[in-house]
Design a protein around this motif. Sequence first.
Motif, PDB file in Angstrom:
ATOM      1  N   PRO A  81       0.928  -1.235  -0.076  1.00 53.56           N
ATOM      2  CA  PRO A  81      -0.081  -0.076   0.103  1.00 53.56           C
ATOM      3  C   PRO A  81       0.672   1.171  -0.024  1.00 53.56           C
ATOM      4  O   PRO A  81       0.447   2.321  -0.523  1.00 53.56           O
ATOM      5  N   THR A  82       2.104   1.123   0.508  1.00 49.83           N
ATOM      6  CA  THR A  82       2.610   2.485   0.777  1.00 49.83           C
ATOM      7  C   THR A  82       3.478   2.752  -0.550  1.00 49.83           C
ATOM      8  O   THR A  82       3.629   3.838  -0.950  1.00 49.83           O
ATOM      9  N   THR A  83       3.915   1.570  -1.544  1.00 49.56           N
ATOM     10  CA  THR A  83       4.202   1.931  -2.807  1.00 49.56           C
ATOM     11  C   THR A  83       3.084   2.512  -3.905  1.00 49.56           C
ATOM     12  O   THR A  83       3.444   3.364  -4.522  1.00 49.56           O
ATOM     13  N   LEU A  84       2.064   1.738  -3.648  1.00 50.25           N
ATOM     14  CA  LEU A  84       0.732   2.431  -4.264  1.00 50.25           C
ATOM     15  C   LEU A  84       0.466   4.068  -4.148  1.00 50.25           C
ATOM     16  O   LEU A  84       0.421   4.704  -5.015  1.00 50.25           O
ATOM     17  N   ALA A  85       0.574   4.181  -2.821  1.00 52.57           N
ATOM     18  CA  ALA A  85       0.248   5.511  -2.507  1.00 52.57           C
ATOM     19  C   ALA A  85       1.670   6.510  -2.973  1.00 52.57           C
ATOM     20  O   ALA A  85       1.421   7.733  -3.437  1.00 52.57           O
ATOM     21  N   GLN A  86       2.860   5.997  -2.793  1.00 59.02           N
ATOM     22  CA  GLN A  86       3.884   6.831  -3.566  1.00 59.02           C
ATOM     23  C   GLN A  86       3.799   6.755  -5.071  1.00 59.02           C
ATOM     24  O   GLN A  86       4.274   7.950  -5.595  1.00 59.02           O
ATOM     25  N   TYR A  87       3.138   5.666  -5.842  1.00 61.70           N
ATOM     26  CA  TYR A  87       2.995   5.963  -7.072  1.00 61.70           C
ATOM     27  C   TYR A  87       2.022   7.180  -7.401  1.00 61.70           C
ATOM     28  O   TYR A  87       1.932   8.072  -8.271  1.00 61.70           O
ATOM     29  N   PHE A  88       0.864   7.307  -6.437  1.00 62.05           N
ATOM     30  CA  PHE A  88      -0.267   8.344  -6.698  1.00 62.05           C
ATOM     31  C   PHE A  88       0.375   9.593  -6.533  1.00 62.05           C
ATOM     32  O   PHE A  88      -0.134  10.601  -7.263  1.00 62.05           O
ATOM     33  N   THR A  89       1.088   9.909  -5.368  1.00 59.19           N
ATOM     34  CA  THR A  89       1.646  11.121  -5.102  1.00 59.19           C
ATOM     35  C   THR A  89       2.715  11.571  -5.759  1.00 59.19           C
ATOM     36  O   THR A  89       3.198  12.833  -5.822  1.00 59.19           O
ATOM     37  N   GLY A  90       3.394  10.744  -6.709  1.00 56.80           N
ATOM     38  CA  GLY A  90       4.525  11.215  -7.665  1.00 56.80           C
ATOM     39  C   GLY A  90       5.869  10.919  -7.027  1.00 56.80           C
ATOM     40  O   GLY A  90       7.003  11.244  -7.776  1.00 56.80           O
ATOM     41  N   GLU A  91       5.894  10.513  -5.513  1.00 59.34           N
ATOM     42  CA  GLU A  91       7.180  10.385  -4.821  1.00 59.34           C
ATOM     43  C   GLU A  91       7.958   9.167  -5.601  1.00 59.34           C
ATOM     44  O   GLU A  91       9.135   9.255  -5.621  1.00 59.34           O
ATOM     45  N   ASN A  92       7.270   8.152  -6.062  1.00 60.08           N
ATOM     46  CA  ASN A  92       7.778   7.336  -6.819  1.00 60.08           C
ATOM     47  C   ASN A  92       7.142   7.723  -8.222  1.00 60.08           C
ATOM     48  O   ASN A  92       6.061   7.298  -8.550  1.00 60.08           O
ATOM     49  N   ALA A  93       8.037   8.392  -8.949  1.00 59.15           N
ATOM     50  CA  ALA A  93       7.804   8.897 -10.486  1.00 59.15           C
ATOM     51  C   ALA A  93       7.351   8.110 -11.664  1.00 59.15           C
ATOM     52  O   ALA A  93       6.930   8.410 -12.539  1.00 59.15           O
ATOM     53  N   GLU A  94       7.483   6.665 -11.300  1.00 63.16           N
ATOM     54  CA  GLU A  94       7.315   5.805 -12.523  1.00 63.16           C
ATOM     55  C   GLU A  94       5.735   5.819 -13.371  1.00 63.16           C
ATOM     56  O   GLU A  94       5.874   6.052 -14.456  1.00 63.16           O
ATOM     57  N   LEU A  95       4.840   6.032 -12.462  1.00 62.29           N
ATOM     58  CA  LEU A  95       3.671   6.059 -12.774  1.00 62.29           C
ATOM     59  C   LEU A  95       3.266   7.322 -13.473  1.00 62.29           C
ATOM     60  O   LEU A  95       2.578   7.245 -14.566  1.00 62.29           O
ATOM     61  N   VAL A  96       3.553   8.389 -12.868  1.00 65.00           N
ATOM     62  CA  VAL A  96       3.059   9.674 -13.009  1.00 65.00           C
ATOM     63  C   VAL A  96       4.150   9.990 -14.509  1.00 65.00           C
ATOM     64  O   VAL A  96       3.314  10.950 -15.293  1.00 65.00           O
ATOM     65  N   ASP A  97       5.142   9.641 -14.516  1.00 61.28           N
ATOM     66  CA  ASP A  97       5.998   9.749 -15.825  1.00 61.28           C
ATOM     67  C   ASP A  97       5.265   9.231 -17.115  1.00 61.28           C
ATOM     68  O   ASP A  97       5.308   9.779 -18.215  1.00 61.28           O
ATOM     69  N   LEU A  98       4.695   8.196 -16.753  1.00 64.14           N
ATOM     70  CA  LEU A  98       4.073   7.244 -17.896  1.00 64.14           C
ATOM     71  C   LEU A  98       2.661   8.096 -18.219  1.00 64.14           C
ATOM     72  O   LEU A  98       2.200   8.052 -19.442  1.00 64.14           O
ATOM     73  N   PHE A  99       1.921   8.523 -17.093  1.00 64.40           N
ATOM     74  CA  PHE A  99       0.556   8.774 -17.189  1.00 64.40           C
ATOM     75  C   PHE A  99       0.598  10.493 -16.586  1.00 64.40           C
ATOM     76  O   PHE A  99       0.138  10.528 -15.355  1.00 64.40           O
ATOM     77  N   PRO A 100       1.242  11.324 -17.267  1.00 60.91           N
ATOM     78  CA  PRO A 100       1.251  12.628 -16.459  1.00 60.91           C
ATOM     79  C   PRO A 100      -0.238  13.256 -16.279  1.00 60.91           C
ATOM     80  O   PRO A 100      -0.384  14.121 -15.358  1.00 60.91           O
ATOM     81  N   GLU A 101      -1.352  12.705 -17.070  1.00 60.13           N
ATOM     82  CA  GLU A 101      -2.601  13.383 -16.618  1.00 60.13           C
ATOM     83  C   GLU A 101      -3.280  12.869 -15.253  1.00 60.13           C
ATOM     84  O   GLU A 101      -3.928  13.472 -15.018  1.00 60.13           O
ATOM     85  N   LEU A 102      -2.700  11.745 -14.834  1.00 66.20           N
ATOM     86  CA  LEU A 102      -3.035  11.215 -13.589  1.00 66.20           C
ATOM     87  C   LEU A 102      -2.631  12.427 -12.601  1.00 66.20           C
ATOM     88  O   LEU A 102      -3.481  12.618 -11.694  1.00 66.20           O
ATOM     89  N   GLY A 103      -1.445  12.700 -12.704  1.00 67.83           N
ATOM     90  CA  GLY A 103      -1.121  13.855 -11.732  1.00 67.83           C
ATOM     91  C   GLY A 103      -1.644  15.305 -12.063  1.00 67.83           C
ATOM     92  O   GLY A 103      -2.108  15.877 -11.055  1.00 67.83           O
ATOM     93  N   PHE A 104      -1.977  15.404 -13.258  1.00 69.73           N
ATOM     94  CA  PHE A 104      -2.772  16.801 -13.591  1.00 69.73           C
ATOM     95  C   PHE A 104      -4.126  16.878 -13.089  1.00 69.73           C
ATOM     96  O   PHE A 104      -4.574  17.850 -12.516  1.00 69.73           O
TER      97      PHE A 104
END
Length: 165
Positions: free
Chosen positions: A61-84
């Motif tokens: 769950p901590t890793t998933l949260a870090q994907y969501f916050t962008g602390e672990n930028a792998e997911l937000v880099d691939l899907f920037p619209e998620l962060g926007f």
Amino acid sequence: MPELNTARCQVLDYLTQTRALVRDDHVLFSFEYEKGMQMGPAERQLVGQLALQLGFPASDPTTLAQYFTGENAELVDLFPELGFFRDIVFYFKSLMVPTSDALPALSPWTPADAKLGWRWNPKEKAMLVTGFGDKMSCCGYIKEEKEDRKVGATPTKGSGGVWSR
């Protein structure tokens, strides 16, 4: 301008009625007032599915949260619209405060100051959002209780309306 207030009320009424049709576990970016800045089930499910599809670790769950916050930028880099979208919804909700006291102080802010910073606090199991040189919070619309709708009843804090955190 009274027409803008009328339009705002109509949008809020529309969104409130639309929200009633959607299950709680399907609402993204809820940042609910009562629940604080915790990651909701819809965010966990979406980020978990994306991570699984891409072969990223998805069980912690901590890793998933870090994907969501962008602390672990792998997911937000691939899907920037998620962060926007996350940031846009947060800004909309943070602007719903009843007074300007809960907003950042008037200052000659730059666009860089307005960029939101997201962090996951594993101890509190909640997200911390910073912007404008300070911690940011959003507010939520609290449903009115049926007793408060009676003629002559006075709504109380926590029973209806928009309140800042």
